[in-house]
Motif scaffolding. Sequence first.
Motif, PDB file in Angstrom:
ATOM      1  N   GLU A 131       0.830  -1.214   0.000  1.00 45.95           N
ATOM      2  CA  GLU A 131       0.000   0.000   0.000  1.00 45.95           C
ATOM      3  C   GLU A 131       0.861   1.261   0.000  1.00 45.95           C
ATOM      4  OE1 GLU A 131      -2.773  -0.175   3.235  1.00 45.95           O
ATOM      5  OE2 GLU A 131      -3.486  -2.162   2.634  1.00 45.95           O
ATOM      6  N   ILE A 132       1.890   1.277   0.833  1.00 47.55           N
ATOM      7  CA  ILE A 132       2.794   2.429   0.897  1.00 47.55           C
ATOM      8  C   ILE A 132       3.481   2.642  -0.447  1.00 47.55           C
ATOM      9  CG2 ILE A 132       4.952   3.282   1.911  1.00 47.55           C
ATOM     10  CD1 ILE A 132       4.063   1.795   4.528  1.00 47.55           C
ATOM     11  N   PHE A 133       3.975   1.556  -1.036  1.00 46.11           N
ATOM     12  CA  PHE A 133       4.675   1.659  -2.311  1.00 46.11           C
ATOM     13  C   PHE A 133       3.732   2.117  -3.423  1.00 46.11           C
ATOM     14  CE2 PHE A 133       8.981  -0.526  -2.184  1.00 46.11           C
ATOM     15  CZ  PHE A 133       9.186  -0.206  -0.861  1.00 46.11           C
ATOM     16  N   ALA A 134       2.507   1.643  -3.429  1.00 45.89           N
ATOM     17  CA  ALA A 134       1.540   2.039  -4.454  1.00 45.89           C
ATOM     18  C   ALA A 134       1.262   3.542  -4.367  1.00 45.89           C
ATOM     19  CB  ALA A 134       0.247   1.237  -4.302  1.00 45.89           C
ATOM     20  N   ARG A 135       1.109   4.057  -3.151  1.00 46.41           N
ATOM     21  CA  ARG A 135       0.855   5.500  -2.978  1.00 46.41           C
ATOM     22  C   ARG A 135       2.022   6.347  -3.463  1.00 46.41           C
ATOM     23  NH1 ARG A 135      -1.225   4.019   2.226  1.00 46.41           N
ATOM     24  NH2 ARG A 135       0.697   4.761   3.175  1.00 46.41           N
ATOM     25  N   ARG A 136       3.227   5.830  -3.332  1.00 50.86           N
ATOM     26  CA  ARG A 136       4.431   6.605  -3.678  1.00 50.86           C
ATOM     27  C   ARG A 136       5.017   6.236  -5.043  1.00 50.86           C
ATOM     28  NH1 ARG A 136       7.570   7.834   1.841  1.00 50.86           N
ATOM     29  NH2 ARG A 136       5.755   8.143   3.147  1.00 50.86           N
ATOM     30  N   ASN A 137       4.363   5.319  -5.746  1.00 47.97           N
ATOM     31  CA  ASN A 137       4.854   4.853  -7.049  1.00 47.97           C
ATOM     32  C   ASN A 137       6.233   4.208  -6.965  1.00 47.97           C
ATOM     33  OD1 ASN A 137       2.841   5.061  -8.902  1.00 47.97           O
ATOM     34  ND2 ASN A 137       3.387   7.119  -9.549  1.00 47.97           N
ATOM     35  N   TRP A 138       6.522   3.525  -5.896  1.00 47.08           N
ATOM     36  CA  TRP A 138       7.781   2.807  -5.739  1.00 47.08           C
ATOM     37  C   TRP A 138       7.597   1.384  -6.246  1.00 47.08           C
ATOM     38  CZ3 TRP A 138       9.032   4.259   0.033  1.00 47.08           C
ATOM     39  CH2 TRP A 138       9.396   5.608   0.100  1.00 47.08           C
ATOM     40  N   ARG A 139       8.662   0.797  -6.802  1.00 51.42           N
ATOM     41  CA  ARG A 139       8.579  -0.550  -7.350  1.00 51.42           C
ATOM     42  C   ARG A 139       9.572  -1.530  -6.722  1.00 51.42           C
ATOM     43  NH1 ARG A 139       5.157  -2.652  -9.067  1.00 51.42           N
ATOM     44  NH2 ARG A 139       6.171  -3.866 -10.649  1.00 51.42           N
ATOM     45  N   SER A 140      10.574  -1.028  -6.018  1.00 50.85           N
ATOM     46  CA  SER A 140      11.594  -1.933  -5.489  1.00 50.85           C
ATOM     47  C   SER A 140      11.908  -1.582  -4.037  1.00 50.85           C
ATOM     48  CB  SER A 140      12.866  -1.868  -6.331  1.00 50.85           C
ATOM     49  OG  SER A 140      13.432  -0.580  -6.267  1.00 50.85           O
ATOM     50  N   ALA A 141      12.474  -2.570  -3.354  1.00 49.43           N
ATOM     51  CA  ALA A 141      12.800  -2.376  -1.945  1.00 49.43           C
ATOM     52  C   ALA A 141      14.021  -3.199  -1.566  1.00 49.43           C
ATOM     53  CB  ALA A 141      11.625  -2.802  -1.064  1.00 49.43           C
ATOM     54  N   LEU A 142      14.760  -2.687  -0.609  1.00 49.83           N
ATOM     55  CA  LEU A 142      15.841  -3.432   0.014  1.00 49.83           C
ATOM     56  C   LEU A 142      15.228  -4.142   1.214  1.00 49.83           C
ATOM     57  CD1 LEU A 142      18.920  -3.987   0.146  1.00 49.83           C
ATOM     58  CD2 LEU A 142      19.061  -2.038   1.706  1.00 49.83           C
ATOM     59  N   LEU A 143      15.246  -5.450   1.179  1.00 58.03           N
ATOM     60  CA  LEU A 143      14.628  -6.253   2.228  1.00 58.03           C
ATOM     61  C   LEU A 143      15.710  -6.719   3.195  1.00 58.03           C
ATOM     62  CD1 LEU A 143      12.119  -7.636   3.378  1.00 58.03           C
ATOM     63  CD2 LEU A 143      12.565  -9.528   1.814  1.00 58.03           C
ATOM     64  N   VAL A 144      15.639  -6.227   4.414  1.00 55.86           N
ATOM     65  CA  VAL A 144      16.634  -6.537   5.441  1.00 55.86           C
ATOM     66  C   VAL A 144      15.973  -7.430   6.484  1.00 55.86           C
ATOM     67  CG1 VAL A 144      18.204  -5.579   7.167  1.00 55.86           C
ATOM     68  CG2 VAL A 144      17.712  -4.277   5.073  1.00 55.86           C
ATOM     69  N   THR A 145      16.500  -8.648   6.603  1.00 60.33           N
ATOM     70  CA  THR A 145      15.992  -9.583   7.603  1.00 60.33           C
ATOM     71  C   THR A 145      17.055 -10.657   7.834  1.00 60.33           C
ATOM     72  OG1 THR A 145      14.081 -10.908   8.283  1.00 60.33           O
ATOM     73  CG2 THR A 145      14.769 -11.104   5.981  1.00 60.33           C
ATOM     74  N   SER A 146      16.748 -11.584   8.692  1.00 61.93           N
ATOM     75  CA  SER A 146      17.705 -12.650   8.992  1.00 61.93           C
ATOM     76  C   SER A 146      17.826 -13.587   7.789  1.00 61.93           C
ATOM     77  CB  SER A 146      17.244 -13.435  10.216  1.00 61.93           C
ATOM     78  OG  SER A 146      16.021 -14.081   9.935  1.00 61.93           O
ATOM     79  N   PRO A 147      18.966 -14.244   7.647  1.00 60.45           N
ATOM     80  CA  PRO A 147      19.136 -15.168   6.523  1.00 60.45           C
ATOM     81  C   PRO A 147      18.091 -16.284   6.507  1.00 60.45           C
ATOM     82  CG  PRO A 147      21.246 -14.781   7.592  1.00 60.45           C
ATOM     83  CD  PRO A 147      20.192 -14.142   8.456  1.00 60.45           C
ATOM     84  N   TRP A 148      17.704 -16.785   7.680  1.00 63.82           N
ATOM     85  CA  TRP A 148      16.750 -17.891   7.708  1.00 63.82           C
ATOM     86  C   TRP A 148      15.329 -17.430   7.410  1.00 63.82           C
ATOM     87  CZ3 TRP A 148      20.258 -16.987  11.629  1.00 63.82           C
ATOM     88  CH2 TRP A 148      19.808 -16.216  12.700  1.00 63.82           C
ATOM     89  N   GLN A 149      15.022 -16.146   7.535  1.00 66.61           N
ATOM     90  CA  GLN A 149      13.689 -15.642   7.192  1.00 66.61           C
ATOM     91  C   GLN A 149      13.641 -15.117   5.761  1.00 66.61           C
ATOM     92  OE1 GLN A 149      12.175 -12.025   9.090  1.00 66.61           O
ATOM     93  NE2 GLN A 149      10.264 -13.093   9.471  1.00 66.61           N
ATOM     94  N   MET A 150      14.783 -14.921   5.135  1.00 66.70           N
ATOM     95  CA  MET A 150      14.845 -14.270   3.828  1.00 66.70           C
ATOM     96  C   MET A 150      14.030 -14.994   2.760  1.00 66.70           C
ATOM     97  SD  MET A 150      15.855 -11.601   2.221  1.00 66.70           S
ATOM     98  CE  MET A 150      17.082 -10.867   3.288  1.00 66.70           C
ATOM     99  N   GLN A 151      14.118 -16.322   2.678  1.00 71.39           N
ATOM    100  CA  GLN A 151      13.399 -17.052   1.638  1.00 71.39           C
ATOM    101  C   GLN A 151      11.896 -16.789   1.719  1.00 71.39           C
ATOM    102  OE1 GLN A 151      13.567 -21.331   1.899  1.00 71.39           O
ATOM    103  NE2 GLN A 151      12.856 -21.606  -0.178  1.00 71.39           N
ATOM    104  N   ARG A 152      11.350 -16.885   2.907  1.00 69.65           N
ATOM    105  CA  ARG A 152       9.903 -16.645   3.077  1.00 69.65           C
ATOM    106  C   ARG A 152       9.565 -15.189   2.808  1.00 69.65           C
ATOM    107  NH1 ARG A 152       6.649 -15.694   8.051  1.00 69.65           N
ATOM    108  NH2 ARG A 152       8.630 -15.792   9.155  1.00 69.65           N
TER     109      ARG A 152
END
Length: 109
Positions: free
Chosen positions: A35-56
């Motif tokens: 929702e936030i990205f749609a309002r701002r017309n953003w298409r990409s993100a840097l996803l920061v999380t633990s290695p074991w959660q990254m796949q999900r």
Amino acid sequence: KRMRDLAIDLGVPRENTILDTESTSLKVNADSVQEIFARRNWRSALLVTSPWQMQRAVAVFSRNDLIIYEAPIIFFESFADSFREDVVLMEAVIPEYLSRAYYRWKGWM
């Protein structure tokens, strides 16, 4: 908050960060981000999380048509050197595998 503070410490301007304090799960967070990205017309993100959660996390966020750049962060200083550290690591990893099974069952990834 910890991830935002880390990003700021690494040089990301505070005004270029968004802190989600409302989400109760990864799925809810992904929908909120969409929702936030749609309002701002953003298409990409840097996803920061633990290695074991990254796949999900990548699977869930990608379903929302976002281009995801992975940035896994290891929260443990070193590999488990003691029984106590083994238990702490298992407490982090086992719930992730259960969450993956649940998310697949729900069709969220």
